[in-house]
Design a protein around this motif. Structure first.
Motif, PDB file in Angstrom:
ATOM      1  N   VAL A  22       0.855  -1.188   0.000  1.00 12.04           N
ATOM      2  CA  VAL A  22       0.000   0.000   0.000  1.00 12.04           C
ATOM      3  C   VAL A  22       0.886   1.231   0.000  1.00 12.04           C
ATOM      4  O   VAL A  22       1.818   1.341   0.808  1.00 12.04           O
ATOM      5  N   THR A  23       0.623   2.154  -0.902  1.00  9.08           N
ATOM      6  CA  THR A  23       1.383   3.396  -0.970  1.00  9.08           C
ATOM      7  C   THR A  23       0.622   4.487  -0.235  1.00  9.08           C
ATOM      8  O   THR A  23      -0.437   4.933  -0.676  1.00  9.08           O
ATOM      9  N   ALA A  24       1.156   4.912   0.910  1.00 13.80           N
ATOM     10  CA  ALA A  24       0.509   5.948   1.714  1.00 13.80           C
ATOM     11  C   ALA A  24       0.936   7.342   1.278  1.00 13.80           C
ATOM     12  O   ALA A  24       0.150   8.292   1.355  1.00 13.80           O
ATOM     13  N   LEU A  25       2.195   7.489   0.847  1.00 10.20           N
ATOM     14  CA  LEU A  25       2.696   8.750   0.293  1.00 10.20           C
ATOM     15  C   LEU A  25       3.388   8.431  -1.022  1.00 10.20           C
ATOM     16  O   LEU A  25       4.183   7.493  -1.098  1.00 10.20           O
ATOM     17  N   ASP A  26       3.090   9.234  -2.029  1.00 10.61           N
ATOM     18  CA  ASP A  26       3.549   8.924  -3.378  1.00 10.61           C
ATOM     19  C   ASP A  26       4.280  10.123  -3.990  1.00 10.61           C
ATOM     20  O   ASP A  26       3.740  10.840  -4.820  1.00 10.61           O
ATOM     21  N   GLY A  27       5.509  10.360  -3.504  1.00 12.21           N
ATOM     22  CA  GLY A  27       6.338  11.397  -4.102  1.00 12.21           C
ATOM     23  C   GLY A  27       5.951  12.815  -3.741  1.00 12.21           C
ATOM     24  O   GLY A  27       5.885  13.697  -4.605  1.00 12.21           O
ATOM     25  N   VAL A  28       5.702  13.075  -2.447  1.00 12.38           N
ATOM     26  CA  VAL A  28       5.298  14.415  -2.008  1.00 12.38           C
ATOM     27  C   VAL A  28       6.531  15.305  -1.840  1.00 12.38           C
ATOM     28  O   VAL A  28       7.474  14.955  -1.130  1.00 12.38           O
ATOM     29  N   THR A  29       6.491  16.466  -2.478  1.00 14.88           N
ATOM     30  CA  THR A  29       7.552  17.467  -2.350  1.00 14.88           C
ATOM     31  C   THR A  29       6.911  18.800  -1.995  1.00 14.88           C
ATOM     32  O   THR A  29       6.045  19.290  -2.726  1.00 14.88           O
ATOM     33  N   VAL A  30       7.309  19.363  -0.876  1.00 15.69           N
ATOM     34  CA  VAL A  30       6.744  20.649  -0.455  1.00 15.69           C
ATOM     35  C   VAL A  30       7.649  21.266   0.605  1.00 15.69           C
ATOM     36  O   VAL A  30       8.303  20.560   1.376  1.00 15.69           O
ATOM     37  N   GLY A  31       7.698  22.591   0.639  1.00 18.02           N
ATOM     38  CA  GLY A  31       8.445  23.309   1.664  1.00 18.02           C
ATOM     39  C   GLY A  31       7.516  24.217   2.447  1.00 18.02           C
ATOM     40  O   GLY A  31       6.671  24.909   1.871  1.00 18.02           O
ATOM     41  N   LEU A  32       7.653  24.212   3.767  1.00 18.23           N
ATOM     42  CA  LEU A  32       6.792  25.004   4.641  1.00 18.23           C
ATOM     43  C   LEU A  32       7.645  26.039   5.368  1.00 18.23           C
ATOM     44  O   LEU A  32       8.493  25.684   6.195  1.00 18.23           O
ATOM     45  N   PRO A  33       7.454  27.330   5.072  1.00 16.75           N
ATOM     46  CA  PRO A  33       8.297  28.363   5.663  1.00 16.75           C
ATOM     47  C   PRO A  33       8.109  28.495   7.167  1.00 16.75           C
ATOM     48  O   PRO A  33       7.047  28.156   7.715  1.00 16.75           O
ATOM     49  N   ALA A  34       9.114  29.021   7.826  1.00 19.48           N
ATOM     50  CA  ALA A  34       9.032  29.282   9.266  1.00 19.48           C
ATOM     51  C   ALA A  34       7.971  30.344   9.538  1.00 19.48           C
ATOM     52  O   ALA A  34       7.732  31.240   8.722  1.00 19.48           O
ATOM     53  N   GLY A  35       7.325  30.222  10.689  1.00 17.90           N
ATOM     54  CA  GLY A  35       6.355  31.230  11.090  1.00 17.90           C
ATOM     55  C   GLY A  35       5.066  31.194  10.315  1.00 17.90           C
ATOM     56  O   GLY A  35       4.373  32.214  10.217  1.00 17.90           O
ATOM     57  N   THR A  36       4.715  30.035   9.757  1.00 19.32           N
ATOM     58  CA  THR A  36       3.466  29.910   9.007  1.00 19.32           C
ATOM     59  C   THR A  36       2.615  28.783   9.575  1.00 19.32           C
ATOM     60  O   THR A  36       3.101  27.906  10.281  1.00 19.32           O
ATOM     61  N   PHE A  37       1.344  28.826   9.220  1.00 18.56           N
ATOM     62  CA  PHE A  37       0.349  27.856   9.678  1.00 18.56           C
ATOM     63  C   PHE A  37      -0.114  27.079   8.452  1.00 18.56           C
ATOM     64  O   PHE A  37      -0.732  27.633   7.551  1.00 18.56           O
ATOM     65  N   THR A  38       0.200  25.780   8.421  1.00 19.11           N
ATOM     66  CA  THR A  38      -0.171  24.926   7.303  1.00 19.11           C
ATOM     67  C   THR A  38      -1.153  23.863   7.769  1.00 19.11           C
ATOM     68  O   THR A  38      -0.917  23.188   8.767  1.00 19.11           O
ATOM     69  N   ALA A  39      -2.258  23.721   7.042  1.00 19.85           N
ATOM     70  CA  ALA A  39      -3.224  22.659   7.309  1.00 19.85           C
ATOM     71  C   ALA A  39      -3.099  21.602   6.222  1.00 19.85           C
ATOM     72  O   ALA A  39      -2.937  21.927   5.043  1.00 19.85           O
ATOM     73  N   VAL A  40      -3.161  20.348   6.615  1.00 22.46           N
ATOM     74  CA  VAL A  40      -3.097  19.222   5.687  1.00 22.46           C
ATOM     75  C   VAL A  40      -4.463  18.548   5.699  1.00 22.46           C
ATOM     76  O   VAL A  40      -4.932  18.094   6.745  1.00 22.46           O
ATOM     77  N   MET A  41      -5.097  18.491   4.524  1.00 24.73           N
ATOM     78  CA  MET A  41      -6.449  17.954   4.421  1.00 24.73           C
ATOM     79  C   MET A  41      -6.528  16.922   3.302  1.00 24.73           C
ATOM     80  O   MET A  41      -5.631  16.844   2.458  1.00 24.73           O
ATOM     81  N   GLY A  42      -7.612  16.162   3.301  1.00 20.92           N
ATOM     82  CA  GLY A  42      -7.833  15.171   2.266  1.00 20.92           C
ATOM     83  C   GLY A  42      -8.797  14.116   2.752  1.00 20.92           C
ATOM     84  O   GLY A  42      -9.095  14.033   3.949  1.00 20.92           O
ATOM     85  N   PRO A  43      -9.298  13.292   1.855  1.00 21.04           N
ATOM     86  CA  PRO A  43     -10.216  12.217   2.237  1.00 21.04           C
ATOM     87  C   PRO A  43      -9.553  11.228   3.192  1.00 21.04           C
ATOM     88  O   PRO A  43      -8.321  11.193   3.326  1.00 21.04           O
ATOM     89  N   SER A  44     -10.356  10.420   3.843  1.00 25.72           N
ATOM     90  CA  SER A  44      -9.829   9.368   4.712  1.00 25.72           C
ATOM     91  C   SER A  44      -8.906   8.463   3.910  1.00 25.72           C
ATOM     92  O   SER A  44      -9.229   8.061   2.790  1.00 25.72           O
ATOM     93  N   GLY A  45      -7.738   8.158   4.460  1.00 20.78           N
ATOM     94  CA  GLY A  45      -6.783   7.302   3.785  1.00 20.78           C
ATOM     95  C   GLY A  45      -5.937   7.999   2.746  1.00 20.78           C
ATOM     96  O   GLY A  45      -5.215   7.343   1.987  1.00 20.78           O
ATOM     97  N   SER A  46      -5.964   9.331   2.729  1.00 15.49           N
ATOM     98  CA  SER A  46      -5.208  10.079   1.713  1.00 15.49           C
ATOM     99  C   SER A  46      -3.740  10.241   2.056  1.00 15.49           C
ATOM    100  O   SER A  46      -2.951  10.672   1.218  1.00 15.49           O
ATOM    101  N   GLY A  47      -3.354   9.920   3.298  1.00 14.89           N
ATOM    102  CA  GLY A  47      -1.956  10.029   3.691  1.00 14.89           C
ATOM    103  C   GLY A  47      -1.646  11.203   4.594  1.00 14.89           C
ATOM    104  O   GLY A  47      -0.475  11.498   4.856  1.00 14.89           O
ATOM    105  N   LYS A  48      -2.676  11.865   5.108  1.00 13.24           N
ATOM    106  CA  LYS A  48      -2.474  13.074   5.924  1.00 13.24           C
ATOM    107  C   LYS A  48      -1.620  12.794   7.169  1.00 13.24           C
ATOM    108  O   LYS A  48      -0.596  13.448   7.393  1.00 13.24           O
ATOM    109  N   SER A  49      -2.061  11.844   7.973  1.00 11.72           N
ATOM    110  CA  SER A  49      -1.340  11.564   9.215  1.00 11.72           C
ATOM    111  C   SER A  49       0.032  10.960   8.935  1.00 11.72           C
ATOM    112  O   SER A  49       0.995  11.220   9.670  1.00 11.72           O
ATOM    113  N   THR A  50       0.133  10.162   7.879  1.00 11.58           N
ATOM    114  CA  THR A  50       1.436   9.595   7.512  1.00 11.58           C
ATOM    115  C   THR A  50       2.410  10.714   7.172  1.00 11.58           C
ATOM    116  O   THR A  50       3.578  10.685   7.593  1.00 11.58           O
ATOM    117  N   LEU A  51       1.948  11.712   6.434  1.00  9.92           N
ATOM    118  CA  LEU A  51       2.807  12.848   6.102  1.00  9.92           C
ATOM    119  C   LEU A  51       3.267  13.553   7.372  1.00  9.92           C
ATOM    120  O   LEU A  51       4.455  13.865   7.528  1.00  9.92           O
TER     121      LEU A  51
END
Length: 243
Positions: A22-51
């Motif tokens: 089972v592939t929970a994360l499939d090649g995710v590339t992203v940068g999150l700057p300091a001092g910011t608020f990022t929300a991770v959303m998606g359907p159930s089983g989309s890989g949110k908590s794994t990320l």
């Protein structure tokens, strides 16, 4: 990517399930700057908590790279990861995980003390003050509302001055009004103290975040900024309709 507080590069996570993978994360590339608020959303089983778990050093990805506050997690052994999580990372979960026999102040100080660190009462008081509970330090969990208990959990996570605060469904056990209050608190930590926050949620009121990462089947399919709860709900509905 090198200037991000949290940087994920081609992140993959695979699990064995029965005779298959089972592939929970499939090649995710992203940068999150300091001092910011990022929300991770998606359907159930989309890989949110794994990320979130990979980004925080709780799990090791199958491949790819995580850089947290300039540290490549792949270069750390388990002891190094433990130290990094203790010193640079704060965690808040849906469950408050408070000890019922301890006061709010004692709950805030407990993880640091278990790690062998002396905690001054002034440090604990300051952490509780940051979440608006300076006058509730002597109260036990049963004497606090659900929102207040989550604030104690947030104060506990902030005690060490983490580089990043990771929150996994922090409003999942709260009613709508209390959820908004907790999200407003998190928003204030970013605006007033430049705290970096990464939050997994299913709640469209995550529009308070600077950016929303939308995952589907382990892939990053959209990045939303300056949007409303209604727009987020509509986008989520569209994504779920294709799953």
């Amino acid at each position: 990517m090198t200037t991000a507080m949290v940087a994920l590069h081609d992140l993959r996570m695979e699990y064995t399930a029965g005779r298959g993978r089972v592939t929970a994360l499939d090649g995710v590339t992203v940068g999150l700057p300091a001092g910011t608020f990022t929300a991770v959303m998606g359907p159930s089983g989309s890989g949110k908590s794994t990320l979130l778990h990979c980004a925080a050093g709780l799990d090791r990805p199958s491949s790819g790279e995580v850089v947290l506050d300039g540290v490549r997690l792949s270069e750390l052994d388990e002891t190094g990861l433990t130290i990094l999580r203790r010193e640079r990372v704060g965690f808040v979960f849906q469950a408050f995980n408070l000890i019922s026999s301890l006061t709010a102040a004692q709950n805030v100080a407990l993880p640091a003390r278990l790690a062998g660190r002396r905690v001054a009462p002034e440090e604990v008081a300051a952490a509780l003050g940051r979440v608006g509970l300076a006058d509730r330090s002597g109260h036990r969990p049963v004497e606090l509302s659900g929102g207040e208990q989550q604030r104690v959990a947030i104060a506990r996570a902030l005690l060490t001055g983490p580089s990043v605060l990771f929150a996994d469904e922090p409003t999942g056990a709260l009613d709508a009004t209390t959820s908004r209050q907790v999200l407003a608190l998190l928003r204030g930590l970013v605006d007033e103290r430049r705290q970096t926050i990464v939050m997994v949620t299913h709640d469209p009121v995550a529009a308070v975040a600077d950016e929303i990462l939308l995952l589907t089947d382990g892939r990053l399919v959209d990045r939303l900024t300056a949007t409303s709860a209604e727009s987020i709900a509509a986008r989520m509905a569209a994504v779920e309709a294709t799953c």
